[in-house]
Design a protein around this motif. Structure first.
Motif, PDB file in Angstrom:
ATOM      1  N   VAL A  66       0.834  -1.202   0.000  1.00 31.47           N
ATOM      2  CA  VAL A  66       0.000   0.000   0.000  1.00 31.47           C
ATOM      3  C   VAL A  66       0.873   1.259   0.000  1.00 31.47           C
ATOM      4  O   VAL A  66       0.607   2.209  -0.714  1.00 31.47           O
ATOM      5  N   ARG A  67       1.907   1.256   0.856  1.00 34.98           N
ATOM      6  CA  ARG A  67       2.823   2.392   0.886  1.00 34.98           C
ATOM      7  C   ARG A  67       4.211   1.893   1.252  1.00 34.98           C
ATOM      8  O   ARG A  67       4.353   0.919   1.981  1.00 34.98           O
ATOM      9  N   SER A  68       5.230   2.581   0.764  1.00 36.68           N
ATOM     10  CA  SER A  68       6.580   2.088   1.018  1.00 36.68           C
ATOM     11  C   SER A  68       7.517   3.203   1.480  1.00 36.68           C
ATOM     12  O   SER A  68       8.725   3.037   1.476  1.00 36.68           O
ATOM     13  N   PHE A  88       5.990   4.545  -3.208  1.00 36.92           N
ATOM     14  CA  PHE A  88       4.665   5.041  -3.617  1.00 36.92           C
ATOM     15  C   PHE A  88       3.737   4.967  -2.423  1.00 36.92           C
ATOM     16  O   PHE A  88       4.096   4.392  -1.374  1.00 36.92           O
ATOM     17  N   TYR A  89       2.562   5.558  -2.578  1.00 35.51           N
ATOM     18  CA  TYR A  89       1.477   5.371  -1.600  1.00 35.51           C
ATOM     19  C   TYR A  89       0.203   5.299  -2.428  1.00 35.51           C
ATOM     20  O   TYR A  89      -0.205   6.281  -3.038  1.00 35.51           O
ATOM     21  N   GLN A  90      -0.401   4.102  -2.452  1.00 31.19           N
ATOM     22  CA  GLN A  90      -1.578   3.890  -3.294  1.00 31.19           C
ATOM     23  C   GLN A  90      -2.748   4.783  -2.890  1.00 31.19           C
ATOM     24  O   GLN A  90      -2.793   5.305  -1.781  1.00 31.19           O
ATOM     25  N   VAL A 110      -2.712  18.426   5.251  1.00 32.77           N
ATOM     26  CA  VAL A 110      -1.827  19.395   4.596  1.00 32.77           C
ATOM     27  C   VAL A 110      -0.561  18.647   4.174  1.00 32.77           C
ATOM     28  O   VAL A 110      -0.100  17.759   4.887  1.00 32.77           O
ATOM     29  N   VAL A 111      -0.047  18.981   3.015  1.00 33.94           N
ATOM     30  CA  VAL A 111       1.219  18.381   2.577  1.00 33.94           C
ATOM     31  C   VAL A 111       2.107  19.500   2.051  1.00 33.94           C
ATOM     32  O   VAL A 111       1.685  20.307   1.220  1.00 33.94           O
ATOM     33  N   LEU A 112       3.341  19.564   2.573  1.00 30.34           N
ATOM     34  CA  LEU A 112       4.330  20.542   2.113  1.00 30.34           C
ATOM     35  C   LEU A 112       5.481  19.783   1.474  1.00 30.34           C
ATOM     36  O   LEU A 112       6.007  18.828   2.058  1.00 30.34           O
ATOM     37  N   TYR A 113       5.867  20.216   0.291  1.00 26.11           N
ATOM     38  CA  TYR A 113       6.977  19.559  -0.411  1.00 26.11           C
ATOM     39  C   TYR A 113       8.297  20.276  -0.177  1.00 26.11           C
ATOM     40  O   TYR A 113       8.331  21.502  -0.047  1.00 26.11           O
ATOM     41  N   LEU A 114       9.393  19.493  -0.143  1.00 26.46           N
ATOM     42  CA  LEU A 114      10.704  20.011   0.262  1.00 26.46           C
ATOM     43  C   LEU A 114      11.767  19.806  -0.808  1.00 26.46           C
ATOM     44  O   LEU A 114      12.956  19.843  -0.504  1.00 26.46           O
TER      45      LEU A 114
HETATM   46  C1  OGA Z   1       0.048  10.729   3.430  1.00 29.23           C
HETATM   47  C2  OGA Z   1       0.099  11.282   2.056  1.00 29.23           C
HETATM   48  C3  OGA Z   1       1.236  12.630   0.422  1.00 29.23           C
HETATM   49  C4  OGA Z   1       2.593  13.078   0.002  1.00 29.23           C
HETATM   50  O1  OGA Z   1       1.105  10.667   4.105  1.00 29.23           O
HETATM   51  O2  OGA Z   1      -1.062  10.345   3.878  1.00 29.23           O
HETATM   52  O3  OGA Z   1      -0.875  11.139   1.357  1.00 29.23           O
HETATM   53  O4  OGA Z   1       2.672  13.613  -1.131  1.00 29.23           O
HETATM   54  N1  OGA Z   1       1.203  11.966   1.657  1.00 29.23           N
HETATM   55  O5  OGA Z   1       3.569  12.926   0.746  1.00 29.23           O
END
Ligand code: OGA
Ligand code: MN
Length: 221
Positions: free
Chosen positions: A73-75, A125-127, A143-147
Motif C-alpha cells: 500500500v505504501r513504502s 509510492f502510496y496507493q 496538509v502536505v508541504l513539499y521540500l
Molecule cells: C500521506 C500522504 C502525500 C505526500 O502521508 O497520507 O498522502 O505527497 N502523503 O507525501
C-alpha cells in the motif's frame, strides 16, 4: 482535469485566502511557494539529518490494533515532527494561521495538528487512499508541504488527487516542488503518491477535531 492555477484564489487575494477559497469550492487547494525557500530548505536539511541518524521508520497504515505495515500500500519512511527546532516552530506558526482562517471561514473546528516528515526513495509510492478511515482517527484537514528543490517533471512523484470518494477521473496532479502546499479534506479527497526516480521529501500533517469527552482527555497526557 483542473489546471493548478484554476485551483488558486482569484486576483487580489493572499495565498492564505486562496487556499481557504479553494478548499471551500473544491475540497482541496494547491499553493506553490507558500512558505519561504529558506524555511523549506531548513526543513529539508533537518529531514536529511534525522534520516542519517536513523530517526525514520517504515510507515504504518491504520491506528492501534488495526495498525500494520504493508509495503503493497505504501513504502515510504516517516519521522514525526515534535516541534524541536526553529524551522518546525516557524512551520507550525504558518499552519496555525491556516487553522484559524479555516475555522473562522469554514467552521471546521480544527483543533490539534499531527505531522511527519516522509521520504519516498526511488520507486516508493502510496496507493490511492483517504486519510480519515471511517472518520475514526479524528482527522479533518490534511496538509502536505513539499521540500524538493529543483524538482524535474520527468522524475515523477506527483500527488494525484481525485475530487470525491468514488471519483474515477482525476482532479489534478501536483509536482512535489519545494514550497508547494496542498490542503484537502481528510475524509473525502482520495489521493495517491506516484513513484519517483529520485528521493522525494515531504511533510504531511493532519488537523484533528478535539475528541475530549467526560472520560477521555484528548490528547492523552
Ligand atoms: C500521506 C500522504 C502525500 C505526500 O502521508 O497520507 O498522502 O505527497 N502523503 O507525501
Ligand atoms: Mn494521505
Amino acid at each position: 482535469m483542473h489546471d493548478n492555477a484554476d485551483l488558486l484564489g482569484g486576483a487580489g487575494t493572499t495565498p492564505l485566502e486562496g487556499l481557504v477559497d479553494g478548499l471551500a469550492r473544491h475540497g482541496f487547494a494547491v499553493a506553490p511557494d507558500y512558505f519561504p525557500a529558506a524555511l523549506v530548505g531548513a526543513l529539508r536539511e533537518e529531514a536529511r539529518y534525522k534520516d542519517r541518524h536513523g530517526e525514520f521508520h517504515l510507515a504504518g497504515i491504520g491506528r492501534r490494533q488495526a495498525r500494520q505495515k504493508d509495503t503493497r500500500v505504501r513504502s515510504d519512511r516517516t519521522c514525526w515532527l515534535k516541534g524541536d527546532s526553529l524551522a518546525q516552530c516557524q512551520l507550525f506558526e504558518g499552519l496555525e494561521s491556516l487553522r484559524l482562517a479555516v475555522n473562522r471561514d469554514l467552521f471546521m473546528g480544527l483543533f490539534e495538528l499531527e505531522s511527519h516528515f516522509a521520504i519516498y526513495g526511488p520507486g516508493d509510492f502510496y496507493q490511492r487512499h483517504v486519510d480519515a478511515f471511517n472518520g475514526n482517527n479524528g482527522r479533518l484537514l490534511s496538509v502536505v508541504l513539499y521540500l524538493n528543490e529543483s524538482w524535474q517533471s520527468g522524475w515523477g512523484g506527483r500527488l494525484r488527487i481525485w475530487p470525491e470518494p468514488d471519483a474515477t477521473s482525476v482532479a489534478t496532479e501536483v509536482e512535489p516542488r519545494a514550497g508547494t502546499l496542498v490542503v484537502f479534506l481528510s475524509d473525502s479527497i482520495p489521493h495517491e503518491v506516484l513513484a519517483a526516480t529520485q528521493e522525494r521529501y515531504s511533510i504531511a500533517g493532519w488537523f484533528r477535531r478535539n475528541n475530549t469527552t467526560a472520560d477521555w482527555l484528548d490528547p492523552p497526557r
